[in-house]
Design an enzyme around this catalytic site. Structure first.
Site, mmCIF file in Angstrom:
data_model
loop_
_atom_site.group_PDB
_atom_site.id
_atom_site.type_symbol
_atom_site.label_atom_id
_atom_site.label_comp_id
_atom_site.label_asym_id
_atom_site.label_seq_id
_atom_site.Cartn_x
_atom_site.Cartn_y
_atom_site.Cartn_z
ATOM 1 N N HIS A 79 0.824 -1.210 0.000
ATOM 2 C CA HIS A 79 0.000 0.000 0.000
ATOM 3 C C HIS A 79 0.862 1.266 0.000
ATOM 4 C CE1 HIS A 79 0.354 -0.024 4.477
ATOM 5 N NE2 HIS A 79 0.258 1.269 4.322
ATOM 6 N N ASP A 119 -0.155 -7.526 1.397
ATOM 7 C CA ASP A 119 0.376 -6.158 1.514
ATOM 8 C C ASP A 119 1.895 -6.217 1.672
ATOM 9 O OD1 ASP A 119 0.541 -3.462 1.695
ATOM 10 O OD2 ASP A 119 -0.482 -3.268 3.629
ATOM 11 N N SER A 137 4.206 2.427 8.241
ATOM 12 C CA SER A 137 3.821 1.439 7.231
ATOM 13 C C SER A 137 5.045 0.936 6.497
ATOM 14 C CB SER A 137 2.905 2.087 6.185
ATOM 15 O OG SER A 137 1.595 2.127 6.619
#
Ligand code: NAG
Ligand code: NAG
Length: 270
Positions: free
Chosen positions: A70, A119, A219
């Site tokens: 992402h 992901d 992230s």
């Protein structure tokens, strides 16, 4: 934006699509000992001639960084993006820093931004990093990977914000200690996204006291459990502190990493 995110009504997608800006950030953590995590990379975008931290990542080979799918940016942005290695402070001048361009992004082909399945993404750097005291590789798990039991203690590091009230990324690398959580229990506690299924290829970790979390700017960064590279920061909630969801470096992903790097090398050879 911040107010909206406070609301349970806010769509998870809105948070999810802006990896660096307000989301996955270490909250309630502490600064790491400078350069104690020499594999940490800051994936940065060029914003009006200034680099901004976008996502974390781990150096797994001299010219490969592993992060989350992402965190993918568009091709135009990629041309001027970089990975910063050997940094403790993002802004201060540090002799240990190495800045490398990105030649290629390889997100998992079956990444699904709604379910968070797969992901995971590889970044191929445009040259090899120099390995030294400040920049080093994080070893991928070797052999057959076993699931981590609930309550296993893990750590996550990142340059995300450290204070839920602040929009600003942290200048220095921060870390938090978290515990692995049962997958079903984790699903129940994701009230902003109750339909999310935490699959076997994901791992859930949170603070048993509910005060600490990894969030947006974190992230893509590595989850380390029992000194081993175990997961990748995938999804965490910003203001409402809930256990975060991590891509679990399962055998399936280790095989994908190997295959993807191998395919690029083969193509380059011929
Ligand atoms: C790698 O990328 C950086 C940043 O885009 C660029 O400045 C540099 O010249 C590139 N190096 C090589 C060897 O292509
Ligand atoms: C965030 O950064 C800006 C610009 O550096 C600064 O003016 C502001 O005070 C910071 N905000 C907080 C809450 O730290």
């Amino acid at each position: 934006m911040k107010l909206l995110q406070n609301s349970l009504l806010v769509s998870f997608i809105a948070i999810f699509l802006t990896p660096a800006y307000n989301g996955e950030e270490i909250i309630g953590g502490h600064a790491v000992k400078p350069h104690s995590r020499p594999y940490m990379g800051s994936f940065q975008r060029d914003f009006k001639k200034k680099y901004i931290h976008h996502c974390g990542g781990a150096l797994i080979k001299e010219n490969w960084v592993l992060t989350a799918a992402h965190c993918k940016i568009n091709i135009e942005e990629l041309k001027s993006a970089r990975v910063l290695l050997g940094a403790h402070s993002l802004t201060k001048e540090e002799k240990s820093k190495q800045s490398l361009g990105i030649e290629k992004q390889i997100p998992h082909p079956n990444f699904n931004s709604k379910t968070l399945i797969n992901d995971i993404m590889l970044l191929k750097l445009n040259k090899s990093a120099k390995i030294n005291k400040y920049v080093n590789l994080l070893k991928l798990p070797q052999g057959k990977v076993k699931d981590e039991k609930p309550r296993t203690r893990c750590t996550v590091a990142g340059w995300g914000i450290t204070n839920a009230k602040s929009e600003n990324a942290s200048d220095t690398l921060q870390e938090v200690i978290l515990e692995v959580m049962d997958r079903k229990l984790c699903e129940f506690s994701q009230c902003s996204k109750p339909t999310l299924e935490v699959t076997k290829d994901m791992i859930c970790a949170g603070d048993p006291k509910g005060k600490k979390d990894a969030s947006r700017g974190d992230s893509g960064g590595p989850l380390i459990c029992k000194k081993k590279y175990t997961g990748i920061v995938s999804y965490g909630n910003n203001k409402i502190i809930k256990p975060g969801i991590y891509t679990f470096l399962s055998n399936k992903y280790l095989a994908w990493i190997k295959k993807s790097i191998g395919a690029v090398l083969t193509k380059e050879r011929y």
